[in-house]
Motif scaffolding. Sequence first.
Motif, short mmCIF file in Angstrom:
data_model
loop_
_atom_site.label_atom_id
_atom_site.label_comp_id
_atom_site.label_asym_id
_atom_site.label_seq_id
_atom_site.Cartn_x
_atom_site.Cartn_y
_atom_site.Cartn_z
N LEU A 150 0.86 -1.18 0.00
CA LEU A 150 0.00 0.00 0.00
C LEU A 150 0.90 1.24 0.00
O LEU A 150 1.59 1.51 0.98
N TYR A 151 0.90 1.96 -1.13
CA TYR A 151 1.74 3.14 -1.28
C TYR A 151 0.86 4.41 -1.27
O TYR A 151 -0.25 4.42 -1.81
N LEU A 152 1.44 5.45 -0.70
CA LEU A 152 0.80 6.76 -0.70
C LEU A 152 1.39 7.57 -1.84
O LEU A 152 2.59 7.89 -1.84
N ASP A 153 0.57 7.89 -2.85
CA ASP A 153 1.05 8.59 -4.04
C ASP A 153 1.02 10.10 -3.82
O ASP A 153 0.27 10.60 -2.97
N ASP A 154 1.82 10.83 -4.61
CA ASP A 154 1.87 12.30 -4.56
C ASP A 154 2.15 12.80 -3.15
O ASP A 154 1.61 13.83 -2.70
N PHE A 155 3.01 12.12 -2.41
CA PHE A 155 3.28 12.48 -1.02
C PHE A 155 3.87 13.89 -0.94
O PHE A 155 4.75 14.27 -1.71
N GLY A 156 3.36 14.66 0.04
CA GLY A 156 3.86 16.01 0.27
C GLY A 156 2.98 17.10 -0.29
O GLY A 156 3.24 18.28 -0.07
N THR A 157 1.91 16.73 -1.01
CA THR A 157 1.04 17.75 -1.61
C THR A 157 -0.20 18.04 -0.79
O THR A 157 -0.92 19.00 -1.06
N GLY A 158 -0.49 17.21 0.22
CA GLY A 158 -1.70 17.40 1.02
C GLY A 158 -1.45 18.23 2.26
O GLY A 158 -0.35 18.75 2.48
N TYR A 159 -2.47 18.34 3.10
CA TYR A 159 -2.40 19.17 4.31
C TYR A 159 -1.96 18.37 5.54
O TYR A 159 -1.55 18.94 6.53
N SER A 160 -2.10 17.05 5.46
CA SER A 160 -1.87 16.26 6.69
C SER A 160 -1.04 15.02 6.38
O SER A 160 -1.42 13.90 6.66
N SER A 161 0.12 15.21 5.74
CA SER A 161 0.92 14.08 5.28
C SER A 161 1.33 13.15 6.42
O SER A 161 1.19 11.93 6.33
N VAL A 162 1.86 13.70 7.49
CA VAL A 162 2.35 12.87 8.60
C VAL A 162 1.21 12.12 9.25
O VAL A 162 1.33 10.95 9.61
N ALA A 163 0.05 12.77 9.39
CA ALA A 163 -1.10 12.11 9.99
C ALA A 163 -1.55 10.93 9.14
O ALA A 163 -1.96 9.89 9.67
N VAL A 164 -1.47 11.06 7.82
CA VAL A 164 -1.85 9.95 6.94
C VAL A 164 -0.91 8.78 7.14
O VAL A 164 -1.33 7.62 7.19
N LEU A 165 0.39 9.04 7.24
CA LEU A 165 1.36 7.96 7.48
C LEU A 165 1.07 7.25 8.80
O LEU A 165 1.27 6.03 8.92
N ARG A 166 0.57 8.02 9.76
CA ARG A 166 0.27 7.43 11.07
C ARG A 166 -1.00 6.60 11.04
O ARG A 166 -1.07 5.52 11.63
N ASP A 167 -2.01 7.06 10.30
CA ASP A 167 -3.33 6.46 10.40
C ASP A 167 -3.58 5.35 9.38
O ASP A 167 -4.45 4.50 9.61
N LEU A 168 -2.89 5.37 8.24
CA LEU A 168 -3.14 4.35 7.22
C LEU A 168 -2.08 3.25 7.29
O LEU A 168 -0.91 3.51 7.62
N PRO A 169 -2.44 2.01 6.91
CA PRO A 169 -1.49 0.88 6.96
C PRO A 169 -0.58 0.86 5.74
O PRO A 169 -0.50 -0.14 5.00
N VAL A 170 0.14 1.98 5.49
CA VAL A 170 0.97 2.08 4.29
C VAL A 170 2.27 1.30 4.45
O VAL A 170 2.80 1.14 5.55
N THR A 171 2.75 0.84 3.29
CA THR A 171 4.05 0.14 3.29
C THR A 171 5.10 0.94 2.51
O THR A 171 6.28 0.58 2.52
N GLY A 172 4.66 2.01 1.85
CA GLY A 172 5.60 2.83 1.10
C GLY A 172 4.93 4.12 0.66
O GLY A 172 3.73 4.33 0.83
N LEU A 173 5.76 5.01 0.07
CA LEU A 173 5.22 6.26 -0.45
C LEU A 173 5.99 6.68 -1.68
O LEU A 173 7.09 6.20 -1.96
N LYS A 174 5.35 7.60 -2.43
CA LYS A 174 5.97 8.11 -3.66
C LYS A 174 6.04 9.63 -3.55
O LYS A 174 5.02 10.30 -3.37
N LEU A 175 7.25 10.14 -3.63
CA LEU A 175 7.48 11.58 -3.51
C LEU A 175 6.94 12.27 -4.76
O LEU A 175 7.25 11.89 -5.89
N ASP A 176 6.15 13.33 -4.56
CA ASP A 176 5.54 14.03 -5.68
C ASP A 176 6.60 14.67 -6.57
O ASP A 176 7.63 15.14 -6.09
N ALA A 177 6.33 14.67 -7.89
CA ALA A 177 7.30 15.16 -8.88
C ALA A 177 7.63 16.63 -8.68
O ALA A 177 8.70 17.09 -9.11
N SER A 178 6.73 17.40 -8.04
CA SER A 178 7.01 18.83 -7.85
C SER A 178 8.24 19.04 -6.98
O SER A 178 8.99 20.01 -7.18
N PHE A 179 8.48 18.16 -6.02
CA PHE A 179 9.69 18.27 -5.20
C PHE A 179 10.93 17.96 -6.02
O PHE A 179 11.98 18.58 -5.85
#
Length: 698
Positions: free
Chosen positions: A600-629
């Motif tokens: 379970l990956y979190l896409d476009d990471f860093g573009t939302g308002y509550s990134s850290v909270a999402v990492l805490r609350d969802l059972p993610v196994t990875g993330l994808k850094l948004d291309a804007s960074f």
Amino acid sequence: MDTSSPATGQPDAGSEFAGGDPQQLFRESLDQIDTIMIITRSRRDASGEIVDFDYVYLNAAGLRMMGRAAEEILGRGLVEMFPSHVPDGWFDVYKRAVESGEKQHVFIPTFDENGVRGSFEVDVWKFGDGYVMFGRDMSEQLERQRALEESERRFRSTVESATVGIALVSPEGTVESANPALCHMLGRDVDSLVGSRYDLQISPEDRDRVDQQVEALRGGADRIMLSDLRLVRVDGQTVWTRCAAIALRGPDGEVQHFMTQFEDMTAEHRAREELVYRAFNDPLTGLRNRSWIADILETELRAAKRSGTGVGVLFLDLDNFKVVNESLGHEAGDELLAIVADRVAGAAGVDVHVGRSGGDEFVAVVPGVAEPRALELLADRIMIAINQEVSLQGHRVVPTASLGMTVSTARSTSATLLRDADAALYRAKSEGRARWVFSDLRMHERAMARLTVEDGLRRALVEDGFEVHYQPVISLRDRTVVGHEALVRWRDPVRGLQLPGTFLQVAEETGLIVPLGELVLQKVCALLRDRPDLPGRMSVNVSAVQLARPEWAHRFAATLDEYGVPPDRLIVEITETAALTVLDSTRADLARLRDSGVGLYLDDFGTGYSSVAVLRDLPVTGLKLDASFVRALDRRDQASSALVTGMAGLVAGLGLAAVAEGIETADEEETLLVSGWGLGQGYLYARPGPEPLTELGS
């Protein structure tokens, strides 16, 4: 020959004595008058005690009083004929007049079988050895009195039982009497109301109007009517009434009393207000409705043309609202709409007109706009206010919204402003949601094109018009292929191959994303079944609309079983914005898939308002850094570099896989490696294609 009168026993006026007998003439004169005249003689016992009075003479009025003929009375005794006079005390009155010689003045009732027949006012004098009685018949006056009393009784009864409030007011304005209905209307008892000033019961806002009407009554008007007159109850509540008043005048024409009547119209007034309210307000949120917004927009446009300023319009739509409705039900959806309405109105402030356009759409009309920057600041405030966590039926939801904005020109109308703002809203949603966008002249054409896209998508689902292209995920250290991301493409018969940005938003809004997502998963599973040589895992993108379907996780697992694909060959990617609206039940489904081996990956990471909270609350196994960074790294943006390095440390500390998206240059690759990122994808390595790669250059 007997020539006596049949009425009195005296000689008749037509006898031989009529020509000149003075006594006969006197008797006849007495018969012509209305005064009662009765003469009696005392009857005494052996001891000289008066025991009765014998009737000697009665004129015609006296006979009428007795109710008998002369021959039935003359020579007979009072007690003999009317024994009831003894216990009633009348005999004693006559006896006292004879024995004392003093005049007696009394009222004598007469009776018949129906009760009191009449009343006689008489004077009794001693006359010889008896008495003479002079009197007059008061029966007519008694009847008038009884009629008056009955009329007053009926009037009092009518007033007391009336459902309308009635009060009698003095010329000075003091309440002299009030009926129960008025007391109930005002919540007061009669003792506290009587004696008070009438104007104290009237709302201060209406007192001047009432005073003017009272002066009209004083000046000669017979009657006044007042609609929507407000009375004030003792508890402070307002009673809406219809009032009528008349002036009761004396013989000289001066006002002696005011008679007032109040009809309680509160229920009717509230019903009328409710009709007006419903005509221009949304009953769910309490905001103004679309009709009112159109009216106020026209008003503000006219004012703007006079002042030389502009009118701004913000068209707002909740992101993924359909997810809440379909997963938690319409009751939860309505609750969310009411909460968002309060937040939007609070953030907009008192000078902005906010209304609900319909569904999950809201409109804000901003008067006196001098420059677009004012709308930008307002949009930011509204989005921040909306983007606060909400608990709906025990589920945590963080709503977001997309906004379209426009500013009036000299040629603008309410219809064109709403149309342009709506078109800008569509653009904001198509560019990723949770953002605001200004309109331009092409927005209207794009909105029309949306209908064409929807029709084409429906045909493509039936005619197998969708393809899956694959972009490899690369190890930045040795540039080996370690996995792929599956990306859908639409092969339009007219426009050719279409990228997701041209149709995915329409697919989500129409619900077509659900069958489209299932189609992509089936194609990916068929590929993994037929190509066991493919390295690493395959990522598939899943939208919030798909996740909200209760059966999604079950169908996902069933598809893997159908094609015989191990769960650890698949990764589910969801955007950070979509993750903010994930419900508790969906979170549990994702956890079960993760436990089965699905990533379970979190896409476009860093573009939302509550990134850290999402990492805490969802059972993610990875993330994808948004291309804007990544693009910011190429510009030597120190702040972005620090953020990229910090996020790499964060995900490493959490034990998550991390992929940087949109790598296009070797410098970006090098910076990412130095910052701690080990995986990436982008045009530097390969563009998405119809066939997956086992190694670069293959």
